[in-house]
Structures are given as structure tokens and as C-alpha cells.
Write a protein that holds these residues in place. Structure first.
Motif, PDB file in Angstrom:
ATOM      1  N   MET A 383       0.958  -1.158  -0.082  1.00  0.00           N
ATOM      2  CA  MET A 383      -0.155   0.024  -0.014  1.00  0.00           C
ATOM      3  C   MET A 383       0.752   1.201  -0.085  1.00  0.00           C
ATOM      4  O   MET A 383       0.613   2.155  -0.615  1.00  0.00           O
ATOM      5  N   GLU A 384       2.024   1.294   0.773  1.00  0.00           N
ATOM      6  CA  GLU A 384       2.831   2.371   0.841  1.00  0.00           C
ATOM      7  C   GLU A 384       3.558   2.662  -0.548  1.00  0.00           C
ATOM      8  O   GLU A 384       3.674   3.681  -0.961  1.00  0.00           O
ATOM      9  N   ARG A 385       4.013   1.467  -1.072  1.00  0.00           N
ATOM     10  CA  ARG A 385       4.690   1.527  -2.214  1.00  0.00           C
ATOM     11  C   ARG A 385       4.004   2.045  -3.369  1.00  0.00           C
ATOM     12  O   ARG A 385       4.227   3.096  -4.206  1.00  0.00           O
ATOM     13  N   VAL A 386       2.667   1.722  -3.572  1.00  0.00           N
ATOM     14  CA  VAL A 386       1.726   2.339  -4.543  1.00  0.00           C
ATOM     15  C   VAL A 386       1.052   3.865  -4.092  1.00  0.00           C
ATOM     16  O   VAL A 386       0.494   4.413  -5.059  1.00  0.00           O
ATOM     17  N   GLY A 387       1.212   4.081  -2.922  1.00  0.00           N
ATOM     18  CA  GLY A 387       0.646   5.413  -2.569  1.00  0.00           C
ATOM     19  C   GLY A 387      -0.829   5.143  -2.415  1.00  0.00           C
ATOM     20  O   GLY A 387      -1.562   6.142  -2.718  1.00  0.00           O
ATOM     21  N   ALA A 388      -1.454   4.065  -1.953  1.00  0.00           N
ATOM     22  CA  ALA A 388      -3.027   3.937  -1.862  1.00  0.00           C
ATOM     23  C   ALA A 388      -3.345   4.750  -0.926  1.00  0.00           C
ATOM     24  O   ALA A 388      -2.684   5.239   0.191  1.00  0.00           O
ATOM     25  N   ALA A 389      -4.671   5.063  -1.190  1.00  0.00           N
ATOM     26  CA  ALA A 389      -5.409   6.077  -0.313  1.00  0.00           C
ATOM     27  C   ALA A 389      -6.858   5.458  -0.229  1.00  0.00           C
ATOM     28  O   ALA A 389      -7.450   4.610  -0.873  1.00  0.00           O
TER      29      ALA A 389
END
Length: 591
Positions: A383-389
Motif C-alpha cells: 500500500m505504501e509502495r503504490v501510494g494507496a489512499a
């Protein structure tokens, strides 16, 4: 026979006597007054016949749709309340005085304004009727304006329009040749050119310096919406220019075309290396209007127990990539299933996904059938790698790099279209630094472009490490469509022989197929390069057409056939004997 085209008439012609010729687009009888909408290639003019014109009124009463007629009359302003602001000629009409029926017409196979209710096969069978439609005429007239502007630009920049042969010999250029049997040379064949490639290089050897041609090319390959067995190239070659100079010159040509014909300013054309394009977009012709990007997550998946992911992650030829769609959590399960089915066309065996509902809740705030197979820390790192929100969905591809790139690359385009993610109307770029070769599936190498493309290394370096060699090639891409591609060519015989050897073409075969080229390279061949634009594809983009069949006067079907002329067709036994050809039986039928 005419004084003006129908579409040229306007209020400045009021009280003038005119003679018009064209087709009856529509006939209406309003209380004893007959209205004819007369159509030609420039537009439609309304003609009115009153009963006091005698025999001409009687003729007007007899005409029907698609009759060819000549009309003489006087231009007048339309009565108050009847002006049609949607027609260029809507302020005026012609009071008819004389009518000549030049030819009658049978009932057409479809009404021109109802063409969408008939199949494309019917439209192609009666293409001469289909081409009467104003929108088709506008596309082909626009095509003519494009070629005229291109010729003007190249003429002004010192290029010479030179024709090259249509009958040549078969050469390997990545697709099947159309072969033409020779009557005078028994058991030998010409080939129709896939491109004028070798001849335009020979023109550079000949010292013409700058060449162009609007060239017909032929490829016997499977068709798509933007492919035809015969197509048209804007073919360009020039000497003593490097990549940047050639790209700059042709970039100005295309920019000028859009500016003058569409009033569109394309702006700058960024350069993007091939490897970057494949990593970020899964395609060597990325559509930069869509902000979605692929993100590599191989390193995170190498240690998980989930075989679907760790297998490709640990395979040197594999790839695991993620595609985050902002706001995509609203997609239904049915929509996700439809996307899964869609990417199976490109070899994908499934489509993993994670919906981000409430990221602050950690793993509890995520929804997915796959997170139970992965450690919590890996999922959160993803989630952090892809910049998920919150509100996002993340799709995953895990397979060979080829399958992942093709499936997620096309999924990216599909999502951009379905969710209307476009950030601009036009997005041009140059893709550069292509590999010289790619694997052919049989343990060997094949040219990524063609075997006459120059590498960006020495012959010795190329022979030692061909898999890592980059070419001096460049493709112009617009909105995810390859408008044109080209390269600096090989102008040195030693380099050309080295490329042939890398491709498994030994000296004897090279001499047989390309002896004329190898000979030419030793007689003072200058450094040269060029490119070719797909004219049909360019017109399709500029007119907003859905297929290049819409911008070609007489196109072929998806099966490479012409339903209008019924080509290809059989020929007589006498013709076959003259050509020294004997047919063989295939599945009980003559092939």
C-alpha cells in the motif's frame, strides 16, 4: 455544367443565377411546392420548384432520392421563420427554373442518414453509396488536405518526391509478403513492398540527400482496427542528419499539421526510453493522457508463500506489478470480473486486487480475496509502495514480463476509457533507446524494428553482447497510437554483416538476399536515417474515426477481402498455366 458547388452558396449569392449539379438528397412536397435538397461534395442546397415552372415542376415531382440532376435557378433569402442555422446554406434557397435529370437511381441499399442501422459489410459492399455520406466525404477531403500540407512542408525543406518500385523481391521485414508470380521467369516471384526501406536507403547512397514518398505498402498479416493489408506511408529519408535533427524536423511537421488543420497546439514532445515506457506503462506506445502507472513489487513478493506471486517474482523473466486506480474502490465485483475476462485476451490467468476502504485501520480496512495469503507487513508495504489512499483499488499482474506488460498495459487503457481518466486531449511523445533485438521464441534473436537499424555501439560490442545492445531508433507516439517510427540506418558494410550474423543470416544467405545492399554500402554510403508515418492512422486520429477503414476510400474487411469487387477471386486455368502455377487440394477444395 455547374456554376458553383451546392455547399458554396450563401447570402452573398442572393439574386444571382446559378447552375447546380448533384444528387437528390431528399425530396419533399409541401402543398404543391416541391423542395429538393441537392447534395454534392461541398454540401447541401435547398431548391424550390413552383408549379408555374411547368415541365420542370413535373420533372421535380418525378425525381427520387439519389437521382443525379442539374438545376438552374435564382438564389433568394429563405422566408422568415424557415432559416436553418445548422446548415451552412441555411440562410438561402434556390428558386428552381430548370431541371434536367442526368440519371435516375434505383432505391439505394440503405438511406445515407440511416447508415448506422446497417452492418459494415453492407456499407463496404456498396462503398460507392457509403462514400456519398457527408461525413465520409469530409474525412477523405480532410485526408487530401493532410497529404497536401505534408507535401508542401517537405518540398519547402528540400525533400524530393521520388517513386520506388512496387514489384520487388521478398525481404524479411517482420510480416508475410504478398507474392506475385512472374510469367516470364518461371517459378520465380516478385513481392509487393512492405515498405520502400531498401530503395530509400539506396537513394541516399545515390546522393539525393532528402527523399519522401506517399507510398503504398503491403503486408499479409492478421488485421486489427488500425491495420489493413494495403496501407499508405508518409515515407521519409535523409542524409547527414542525426536522430535529434530528424525527430525535430518531423516533430515540427506534425505540430504544424495539427495547428493549421485542427487549430491544436501539441506542445513539446518529451523523450522516453523504451525500458521506462515498458516499466511504467507496460507499452512501447504509452497513452500519457491517462495518469495510471505500473509499479514494480517483485522484491516484496519474493519471500511470500503465495505461489501466484512468488513464482514470477523469483523468475528472471517474470514480473509482478501493481496498478493503483484512484477512486476505484467503487468498482463492483461484476466490473472486476469483466476486467479479469478482458485481460485474459492478453494471456493473463487472473486479476488479483485489493480495495482500500479505510487505510488507517490497517489490514482490517482492506478488502481482497488475496491478503489472507500474505503477511500483514508485506500488504501494508504494498500500500505504501503504490501510494494507496481510501477509496482506491490496486490491481496486480504476476506472470512473465511480456504477459504482465500486455495485460496490465491494456487494462490501464481500458480503465482510462471506462472511467474517463483522461487529463488532456492530446499527449505526444518520442519513445527512444529501443533494444536492437528481441527473442524469437526459438532460442534466437530477431530485429525489434528491422535489420537495417543502426545500433548505438561498435560491431565488436554488438557481436559480444547483442542482447544488451540498444538501437538508434525512435517512434513518435500520440494518445497511445504509434504515428510513425524510424531510425538511423546502418551505412557501414561491416556493421551490416555483423547484424546479419547476430540474426543467424550467414554470408551466403546475406549475399543472396541483400547482395545489392552490401555492395552499395562499400561505394561511399553516407550516414543517413529516416522514418515512416502511417497516413491512415494519422487521419484516423485527426478525424476522430474509430477505424482506419473509415478514412480509406476502398478498404478491405477484417479477413483482408473486398466485398465490393469480391477480391481475392479465382483465375482461369489458362492464366495459371501462363504463370507456371498448379493448385493443390486443401481439405477437399482447390487452394
Amino acid at each position: 455544367m455547374r456554376s458553383q458547388y451546392c455547399g458554396e452558396l450563401n447570402s452573398t449569392h442572393i439574386d444571382q443565377e446559378v447552375t447546380l449539379c448533384g444528387w437528390v438528397h431528399r425530396r419533399r412536397d409541401h402543398g404543391g411546392v416541391i423542395f429538393l435538397d441537392l447534395r454534392d461534395r461541398d454540401g447541401i442546397a435547398q431548391v424550390v420548384f413552383d408549379p408555374d415552372t411547368g415541365e420542370h415542376f413535373q420533372r421535380a415531382d418525378k425525381v427520387r432520392g439519389e437521382y443525379v440532376v442539374q438545376v438552374k435557378g435564382r438564389v433568394r433569402a429563405r422566408p422568415e421563420g424557415t432559416v436553418n442555422p445548422d446548415m451552412p446554406t441555411g440562410e438561402i434557397e434556390v428558386l428552381g427554373k430548370e431541371l434536367v435529370i442526368l440519371n435516375s437511381a434505383a432505391t439505394p441499399p440503405f438511406q445515407l442518414d440511416e447508415h448506422q442501422s446497417v452492418g459494415e459489410d453492407v456499407r463496404l459492399k456498396y462503398r460507392y453509396v457509403d462514400l456519398r455520406r457527408p461525413e465520409m466525404q469530409q474525412k477523405l477531403r480532410f485526408r487530401s488536405r493532410i497529404t497536401s500540407a505534408i507535401r508542401s512542408y517537405l518540398d519547402q525543406n528540400g525533400f524530393l518526391d521520388i517513386e520506388t518500385p512496387i514489384l520487388t523481391r521478398a525481404t524479411p521485414e517482420g510480416a508475410r509478403d504478398y507474392l506475385v508470380p512472374s510469367r516470364t521467369h518461371a517459378n520465380n516471384f516478385f513481392a509487393l513492398p512492405q515498405s520502400p526501406q531498401l530503395f530509400k536507403q539506396l537513394l541516399m547512397v545515390s546522393g539525393f540527400d532528402r527523399y519522401y514518398q506517399i507510398a503504398k505498402c503491403f503486408r499479409d498479416e492478421d488485421l486489427r482496427a488500425d491495420r489493413q493489408p494495403e496501407f499508405t506511408q508518409i515515407d521519409i529519408e535523409t542524409s547527414f542528419m542525426n536522430e535529434e535533427e530528424i525527430m525535430g524536423m518531423t516533430e515540427r511537421m506534425i505540430s504544424g499539421l495539427f495547428s493549421s488543420l485542427l487549430n491544436v497546439e501539441l506542445g513539446s514532445f518529451p523523450r522516453m526510453p523504451y525500458l521506462e515506457a515498458m516499466q511504467r506503462y507496460g507499452s512501447d506506445k504509452p497513452d500519457l493522457r491517462i495518469p495510471l502507472e505500473l509499479v514494480d513489487v517483485d522484491d516484496l513478493m519474493q519471500q511470500v508463500d503465495f505461489k501466484v506471486f512468488n513464482g514470477p517474482a523469483n523468475d528472471p523473466k517474470g514480473r509482478v506489478a501493481a496498478l493503483k486506480v484512484t477512486g476505484g474502490a467503487k468498482l463492483s465485483r461484476k466490473q472486476i470480473d469483466d476486467y479479469t475476462k478482458y485481460i485474459s485476451i492478453y494471456g493473463a490467468r487472473g486479476l488479483a486486487w485489493i480495495k482500500v476502504n479505510e487505510l488507517d485501520k490497517g489490514i482490517e480496512g482492506l478488502q481482497s480475496p488475496i491478503i489472507k495469503f500474505m503477511p500483514v507487513e508485506i500488504v501494508m508495504a504494498l500500500m505504501e509502495r503504490v501510494g494507496a489512499a481510501d477509496g482506491d483499488i490496486v490491481f496486480f499482474g504476476a506472470d512473465s514480463a511480456k504477459v504482465v506488460n500486455e495485460s496490465l498495459g491494456h487494462l490501464r487503457l481500458k480503465l482510462g476509457e471506462d472511467l474517463d481518466l483522461y487529463t488532456c486531449e492530446w499527449a505526444p511523445l518520442w519513445v527512444v533507446d529501443f533494444p536492437m533485438f528481441e527473442e524469437d521464441g526459438n532460442g534466437g534473436l530477431t530485429s525489434l524494428h528491422h535489420p537495417f537499424t543502426a545500433p548505438s555501439c561498435t560491431p565488436e560490442e554488438l557481436a559480444q553482447n547483442p542482447e544488451k545492445a540498444l538501437s538508434r531508433a525512435y517512434d513518435m507516439v500520440l494518445n497511445g497510437c504509434e504515428l510513425g517510427g524510424g531510425s538511423i540506418r546502418i551505412h557501414d558494410q561491416a556493421m551490416q554483416k555483423t547484424v546479419f550474423k547476430v540474426l543467424g543470416i550467414e554470408d551466403e544467405e546475406a549475399r543472396e538476399k541483400f547482395g545489392f545492399l552490401l555492395d552499395a554500402l562499400q561505394f561511399g554510403c553516407p550516414p543517413h536515417g529516416g522514418l515512416a508515418f502511417g497516413l491512415d492512422r494519422l487521419v484516423m486520429l485527426m478525424t476522430g474515426a474509430q477505424s482506419i477503414r473509415e478514412v480509406i476510400a476502398f478498404p478491405k474487411t477484417q479477413s483482408a477481402a473486398c466485398v465490393m469487387t469480391e477480391a481475392p477471386g479465382t483465375v482461369s486455368s489458362a492464366q495459371l498455366r501462363e504463370l507456371h502455377i498448379r493448385l493443390r487440394q486443401v481439405e477437399g477444395k482447390a487452394e
